[in-house]
Design an enzyme around this catalytic site. Structure first.
Site, PDB file in Angstrom:
ATOM      1  N   GLU A 167      37.429-109.931  27.556  1.00  0.00           N
ATOM      2  CA  GLU A 167      38.671-110.149  27.757  1.00  0.00           C
ATOM      3  C   GLU A 167      39.519-110.827  26.316  1.00  0.00           C
ATOM      4  O   GLU A 167      40.708-110.585  26.210  1.00  0.00           O
ATOM      5  CB  GLU A 167      38.741-111.558  28.683  1.00  0.00           C
ATOM      6  CG  GLU A 167      38.184-111.143  30.119  1.00  0.00           C
ATOM      7  CD  GLU A 167      36.765-110.969  30.101  1.00  0.00           C
ATOM      8  OE1 GLU A 167      36.076-111.423  29.274  1.00  0.00           O
ATOM      9  OE2 GLU A 167      36.376-109.871  30.985  1.00  0.00           O
TER      10      GLU A 167
ATOM     11  N   ASP B  20      32.113-110.972  37.914  1.00  0.00           N
ATOM     12  CA  ASP B  20      31.113-111.842  38.574  1.00  0.00           C
ATOM     13  C   ASP B  20      31.624-112.236  39.988  1.00  0.00           C
ATOM     14  O   ASP B  20      32.151-113.269  40.129  1.00  0.00           O
ATOM     15  CB  ASP B  20      31.049-113.190  37.581  1.00  0.00           C
ATOM     16  CG  ASP B  20      30.301-112.839  36.429  1.00  0.00           C
ATOM     17  OD1 ASP B  20      29.836-111.616  36.013  1.00  0.00           O
ATOM     18  OD2 ASP B  20      30.558-113.732  35.563  1.00  0.00           O
TER      19      ASP B  20
ATOM     20  N   ASP C  53      30.858-106.392  28.141  1.00  0.00           N
ATOM     21  CA  ASP C  53      31.015-107.485  28.907  1.00  0.00           C
ATOM     22  C   ASP C  53      31.784-108.434  27.978  1.00  0.00           C
ATOM     23  O   ASP C  53      31.865-108.481  26.813  1.00  0.00           O
ATOM     24  CB  ASP C  53      29.918-108.190  29.199  1.00  0.00           C
ATOM     25  CG  ASP C  53      29.804-109.547  30.234  1.00  0.00           C
ATOM     26  OD1 ASP C  53      30.919-109.371  30.947  1.00  0.00           O
ATOM     27  OD2 ASP C  53      29.136-110.116  30.459  1.00  0.00           O
TER      28      ASP C  53
END
Ligand code: GLC
Length: 806
Positions: free
Chosen positions: A417, A492, A414
């Site tokens: 990015e 999300d 997670d």
């Protein structure tokens, strides 16, 4: 003066490439020179072309994370012909045409249609800024490609997006980010970037991959209706064209270049339960216990960030999870696999060996002035591994050894990015430096691939640590080719009806962009869900390739039982249906692994010649035969469904419909609108509490019969490991033919050496009258006929079985 120096240079003036001359050629490519730019035009496979333009005397290089340098084997027979003013390179019926003055490139498919022709005036080129330097323009000249957009063209793909399926007439930004809460249509770039489009025109498809992992923008006929443009902040101008002519061909061609989804372990297709976080060992035990107690199938429970010691990756909070190995062993004994989250940020802490080792080895990303780049994430101030380096990826992968040995089955990556907290939800600056690898790279040059390089390291690490098991790796962020390393979840989302709707075009475009294994959080992540939304979300969610319920800290709990009845029963029934569908899902995963075809397919993938499918945003196909049309609004039980060509049967009522028709479906809670294609057998397994539960229960071939014929496939293997690669699999084709008052189902001989546990199979035929006689392999056989369903049980062997009802 100093101020002037710090100001970013303007983008510069666009200069299209002008006249080119031939430098040299080999069997499948031409090399051309235009000023200081070298251009290569290559045929990589039948219908697969690659163009590379390298400015300022730079060397050819194609080893971006999209391909990792993998090139398909060039076809043996490329015909290079000189034309009036240029060349054509032909292979397998498709060709690329090169005009030299000015240099303009176009393509022709096997049907003779010209597509993806350079705009005559703008072609491809670079933005030049006289006087720019490495500080004002750290990534060099921006690059741009301008193609003619034909009237009637529709554009799909573009990876993970909000908004509708059809991206025609829009601008799409590719820049991986952790977007603010509540994704909406106005949010362009999300967590991952796949700069790939699939275009349809008059039923014919082609694809284009603009392979540049720096910030990019596609303008798909928005600024100028007749132009598709593709632009990146810097780097080289590399693009691939896939000539189709069907969407299936395009996906096969695209994944020949960027790779295909490896077969996941079977347990990863089961139902999964997550929350940020189940914070203690006892809470995890309780969730697992409830699943079994309430007869809700479940294969996986998750550990979100709170299992760690102060969010230090590769550690455990010994207070909340004392004796975690025992916990994992207990769960395993009860049929649960456990997946744990691992983020890229490494806490800056002198007493934390992972940080100290990474720092000593120089494994973290640096700033422009060569300091360790630091920013805050969950653990506080962190350093960030330089995943562009092979050594760092290996180190990172190896760090998972203890987790696997302790009993963790899969890794959830997670925040990759990477997402940073200063400023809130920002990302790494373009001028940060990756210099632990073979060459020094500005972060901006590979920004969109940072997360992908992380999961490449994780997958390779897991393969080293447990070579006999199939790795299960989840990623939030990615670039073209992500499917080789990890499955992708959509981050999300929110507990909103709008997001239940959005999941469909989003996942369909992700699938059209090569990532077949994907899913959104069931129930929605942010905000509180309601019983009705959870039930409807689950009615949709169980049909995703990835089936996981997950929610944010502080929200209402949303486990399947959280809202009582009737919602719990709906969730149980839907999750049980997912369990039954696993043989079909697994067959589709294997097909995808072989061909690149998505699992969750937009209708246009199967029916490209039917333009009415192009706007079908809120319904999808699982393979060819199962059409799902979820309810995405509260308080309603009816919705519109478009049925494409063929004969379709309503799953719950057996009502028959002719295709190419708009219908109104009745879908009360617990009965989402699902249609099955006639004569296409659907393999259904037994309901088990988890996929590891041994069973010799029969497999059912469910067939809705209508005048005509059709085929289906069943693929099986051990569900983990690699024995299937040496022939230990079982594939069979199931043919159904209904004619002259008889329905004949032929389960063809099994291919491969895998032998499933069961000894019995059931053929369950709907849509026919009570037969007067049933035969199996020519011999009269017992049958049941009740409520319009004919059931024939027969011993299943490896040889052909012919079941005939008349
Ligand atoms: C991110 C993830 C989410 C996770 C949370 C805490 O927001 O997208 O799924 O629960 O971080 O780790």
């Amino acid at each position: 003066m100093a101020e002037d120096f710090m100001k970013p240079a303007p983008k510069g003036t666009y200069e299209p490439i002008g006249a080119a001359t031939l430098q040299d050629h080999d069997g499948n490519s031409l090399r051309l020179k235009a000023g200081t730019t070298t251009v290569e035009v290559a045929v990589l496979a039948d219908g697969v072309f690659r163009i590379g333009a390298f400015p300022n005397g730079r060397n050819f290089r194609y080893d971006t994370p999209a391909t990792d340098g993998h090139e398909p084997v060039a076809p043996g027979s490329v015909a290079i012909e000189e034309t009036d003013g240029g060349y054509t390179l032909k292979s397998g019926g498709a060709s690329v045409g090169v005009a030299l003055n000015p240099l303009r490139i176009s393509f022709t498919d096997t049907t003779g249609l010209t597509f993806c022709a350079d705009d005559g005036e703008l072609g491809m080129g670079f933005f030049r800024t006289p006087g720019a330097n490495v500080f004002t323009k750290p990534l060099g000249d921006a690059v741009k490609l301008n193609k003619q957009r034909e009237a009637g063209e529709r554009t799909f793909g573009c990876g993970q997006r909000s908004g509708p399926l059809d991206k025609s007439g829009t601008r799409q930004t590719f820049y991986n980010a952790d977007p603010p809460e509540g994704h909406t249509d106005s949010m362009d770039n999300l967590y991952s970037s796949t700069p790939f489009t699939l275009t349809l025109k008059d039923g014919r498809a082609h694809g284009l991959l603009f392979d540049n992992p720096s910030r990019s923008v596609f303008d798909l006929g928005k600024e100028t209706p007749g132009i598709n443009s593709y632009e990146s902040l810097g780097g080289d101008l590399i693009y691939y064209v896939f000539a189709g002519p069907t969407p299936k061909d395009v996906l096969r061609q695209y994944t020949e270049v960027t790779g295909r989804t490896p077969l996941p372990p079977m347990w990863a297709l089961g139902n999964q339960q997550c929350r940020w976080s189940y914070e203690t060992a006892d809470e995890v035990r309780e969730i697992a216990h409830q699943m079994r107690e309430r007869d809700i199938p479940c294969d996986v429970v998750y550990l979100d960030i709170d299992y760690m010691d102060g969010f230090r990756v590769f550690t455990w909070d010994e207070e909340a999870f004392p004796k975690h190995r025992e916990l994992l062993a207990e769960l395993k004994a009860d049929g649960f696999d456990v997946v744990a989250i691992v983020d890229p940020g490494v806490k800056v802490d002198e007493n934390y060996p992972v940080y100290v080792e990474g720092r000593e080895k120089g494994y973290f990303v640096r700033t422009a002035v060569n300091e360790e780049y630091q920013n805050a994430v969950w653990p506080g101030v962190c350093a960030f591994p330089d995943f562009a380096s092979e050594a760092v990826r290996k180190w990172w992968g190896e760090n998972h050894r203890q987790m696997l040995e302790d009993g963790i089955s899969g890794i959830w990556c997670d925040m990759n990015e990477p997402s940073l907290f200063v400023p809130h939800q920002s990302t790494m600056p373009d001028d940060a430096v990756h210099n632990s690898g073979a060459r020094s790279i500005r972060h901006g040059e590979i920004h969109n691939a940072y997360g992908q390089l992380m999961v490449k390291g994780v997958r390779e690490g897991l393969l080293d640590i447990a070579p006999d098991r199939r790795p299960f790796v989840i990623s939030r962020s990615g670039y073209a080719g992500l499917q080789r390393h990890a499955m992708q979840w959509m981050g999300d989302n929110s507990s909103w009806w709008e997001h239940l709707y959005m999941a469909m075009p989003q996942l369909m475009n992700v699938g059209l962009s090569g990532v077949a294994h994907a899913g959104v959080d069931i129930g929605g992540f942010f905000d509180d869900t309601t019983g009705e939304l959870l039930a409807r979300f689950t009615e949709f969610g169980v049909f995703q390739p990835f089936c996981r319920n997950h929610s944010v800290k502080g929200s209402e709990n949303q486990e399947p039982w959280a809202f009582g009845e009737p919602y719990e029963s709906v969730c149980r029934a839907m999750i049980s249906l997912r369990m039954r569908l696993l043989p079909h899902f697994y067959t589709l995963f294997e097909e995808s692994h072989r061909t690149g075809a998505p699992i969750m397919r937009p209708l246009l993938f199967e029916y490209p010649e039917d333009a009415k499918t192009y706007a079908a945003d809120d319904e999808f196909l699982l393979g060819e035969s199962v059409l799902v049309a979820p309810i995405t609004k509260p308080g309603i039980e009816h919705r519109h469904v478009y049925l494409p060509k063929g004969t379709w049967f309503h799953y719950w009522t057996c009502e028959r419909f002719d295709g190419e028709q708009h219908i109104l479906a009745h879908a009360p809670l617990g009965q989402p609108a699902v249609y099955l294609k006639a004569n296409t057998a659907l393999p259904l397994g037994p309901v088990r509490m988890n996929t590891k539960e041994l069973t010799d229960a029969p497999l059912t071939y469910l067939v809705y019969s209508a005048e005509g014929e059709g085929t289906a496939t069943l693929y099986e293997d051990a569900g983990d490991g690699y024995a299937q690669e040496s022939g230990e699999y079982a594939r069979r084709t199931i043919r159904t033919r209904a004619a002259d008052g008889a329905t004949t189902i032929t389960i063809e001989e099994r291919e491969g050496t895998f032998v499933p546990e069961r000894s019995l199979a059931i053929v369950d035929v709907r849509g026919i009258e009570r037969p007067s006689e049933v035969t199996v392999n020519g011999e009269r056989h017992d049958f049941d006929y009740e409520d319009g369903a004919l059931k024939v049980r027969f011993p299943e062997s490896a040889s052909e079985a012919v079941i005939k009802a008349r």
